[in-house]
Design a protein around this motif. Structure first.
Motif, short mmCIF file in Angstrom:
data_model
loop_
_atom_site.label_atom_id
_atom_site.label_comp_id
_atom_site.label_asym_id
_atom_site.label_seq_id
_atom_site.Cartn_x
_atom_site.Cartn_y
_atom_site.Cartn_z
N LEU A 11 0.85 -1.20 0.00
CA LEU A 11 0.00 0.00 0.00
C LEU A 11 0.88 1.25 0.00
N PRO A 12 0.74 2.13 -1.00
CA PRO A 12 1.53 3.37 -1.01
C PRO A 12 1.09 4.30 0.12
N GLN A 13 1.89 5.31 0.37
CA GLN A 13 1.59 6.29 1.41
C GLN A 13 0.29 7.02 1.06
N GLY A 14 -0.62 7.13 2.03
CA GLY A 14 -1.87 7.87 1.83
C GLY A 14 -3.00 7.03 1.26
N VAL A 15 -2.79 5.73 1.06
CA VAL A 15 -3.85 4.86 0.53
C VAL A 15 -4.34 3.96 1.66
N GLU A 16 -5.66 3.92 1.85
CA GLU A 16 -6.22 3.05 2.88
C GLU A 16 -7.24 2.11 2.25
N LEU A 17 -7.30 0.90 2.79
CA LEU A 17 -8.15 -0.17 2.25
C LEU A 17 -9.07 -0.65 3.35
N LYS A 18 -10.37 -0.76 3.05
CA LYS A 18 -11.35 -1.23 4.03
C LYS A 18 -12.14 -2.38 3.42
N MET A 19 -12.38 -3.40 4.23
CA MET A 19 -13.16 -4.56 3.80
C MET A 19 -14.47 -4.61 4.56
N ASN A 20 -15.54 -4.98 3.86
CA ASN A 20 -16.83 -5.21 4.48
C ASN A 20 -17.41 -6.45 3.82
N GLY A 21 -17.05 -7.61 4.33
CA GLY A 21 -17.44 -8.86 3.69
C GLY A 21 -16.67 -9.02 2.40
N GLY A 47 -0.70 -4.18 8.21
CA GLY A 47 0.13 -2.97 8.17
C GLY A 47 0.03 -2.32 6.79
N GLY A 48 1.15 -2.23 6.08
CA GLY A 48 1.17 -1.64 4.75
C GLY A 48 1.15 -2.68 3.64
N THR A 49 0.78 -3.92 3.97
CA THR A 49 0.77 -5.01 3.00
C THR A 49 -0.60 -5.64 2.94
N VAL A 50 -1.04 -5.96 1.72
CA VAL A 50 -2.33 -6.63 1.51
C VAL A 50 -2.05 -7.99 0.90
N VAL A 51 -2.69 -9.03 1.46
CA VAL A 51 -2.53 -10.38 0.95
C VAL A 51 -3.91 -10.92 0.57
N VAL A 52 -4.01 -11.45 -0.64
CA VAL A 52 -5.26 -12.05 -1.11
C VAL A 52 -5.11 -13.56 -1.01
#
Length: 179
Positions: A11-21, A47-52
């Protein structure tokens, strides 16, 4: 095993990710994107990493694993730096004109072709022969560019038509005169 699906997304600086289901929302400095992911994958933010990850090991889940990761990656990249496509129009009398949110194309047909530009996509025209499309949504930009190009694809003899800026048209030699 999905090689693409197993790669983590930074995730770059200033990017946020939210999950809802299965619904994912990515918010960044340029835009906010929302999408429903396939039910066969889950997203974990560490943290700053997203795993699928895939839910099961069946064939459908394996197929959706790489797709889900690519969709999330495109959303993360799009909210920080928009995706761009450039189309070039070549031919005598061929031109493009922007009227409000409608793109008007004159490409040698008996009528003008009009495209309604979605509000998520910005469109600019240079010298009536170059169309620049830009949006945070990669899928939307690519689909709109493909539809515009599909009106009059470049032909190989004279090179008249609409093409992508980075596309190369293989030119053919025309008929030679009778001997």
């Amino acid at each position: 095993m999905s090689r693409i699906g197993n790669k983590p997304i930074e995730l770059p600086q200033g990017v946020e990710l939210k999950m809802n289901g299965a619904h994912i929302t990515v918010k960044g400095p340029k835009a906010t994107l929302e999408r429903d992911l396939p039910a066969q994958v889950t997203v974990k933010v560490d943290g700053g990493t997203v795993v699928v990850e895939r839910v099961s090991e069946d064939r459908k889940a394996k197929a959706m694993h790489g797709l889900g990761r690519t969709l999330v990656q495109n959303m993360v990249l799009g909210v920080s730096e928009p995706f761009k496509k450039t189309l070039e129009i070549s031919g005598v009398g061929y031109r493009a004109e922007l009227k409000g949110s409608t793109l008007n194309l004159q490409v040698g047909l008996s009528h003008d072709v009009n495209f309604e530009i979605p509000k998520e996509v910005s469109c600019k025209i240079d010298k009536q022969t170059t169309v620049h499309l830009e949006s945070a949504n990669k899928e939307m930009v690519g689909q709109l560019a493909a539809k515009i190009r599909g009106v009059r694809p470049c032909e190989p003899y004279k090179g008249k038509g609409i093409k992508y800026a980075d596309e190369r048209i293989r030119r053919k030699e025309g008929k030679t005169g009778a001997k």
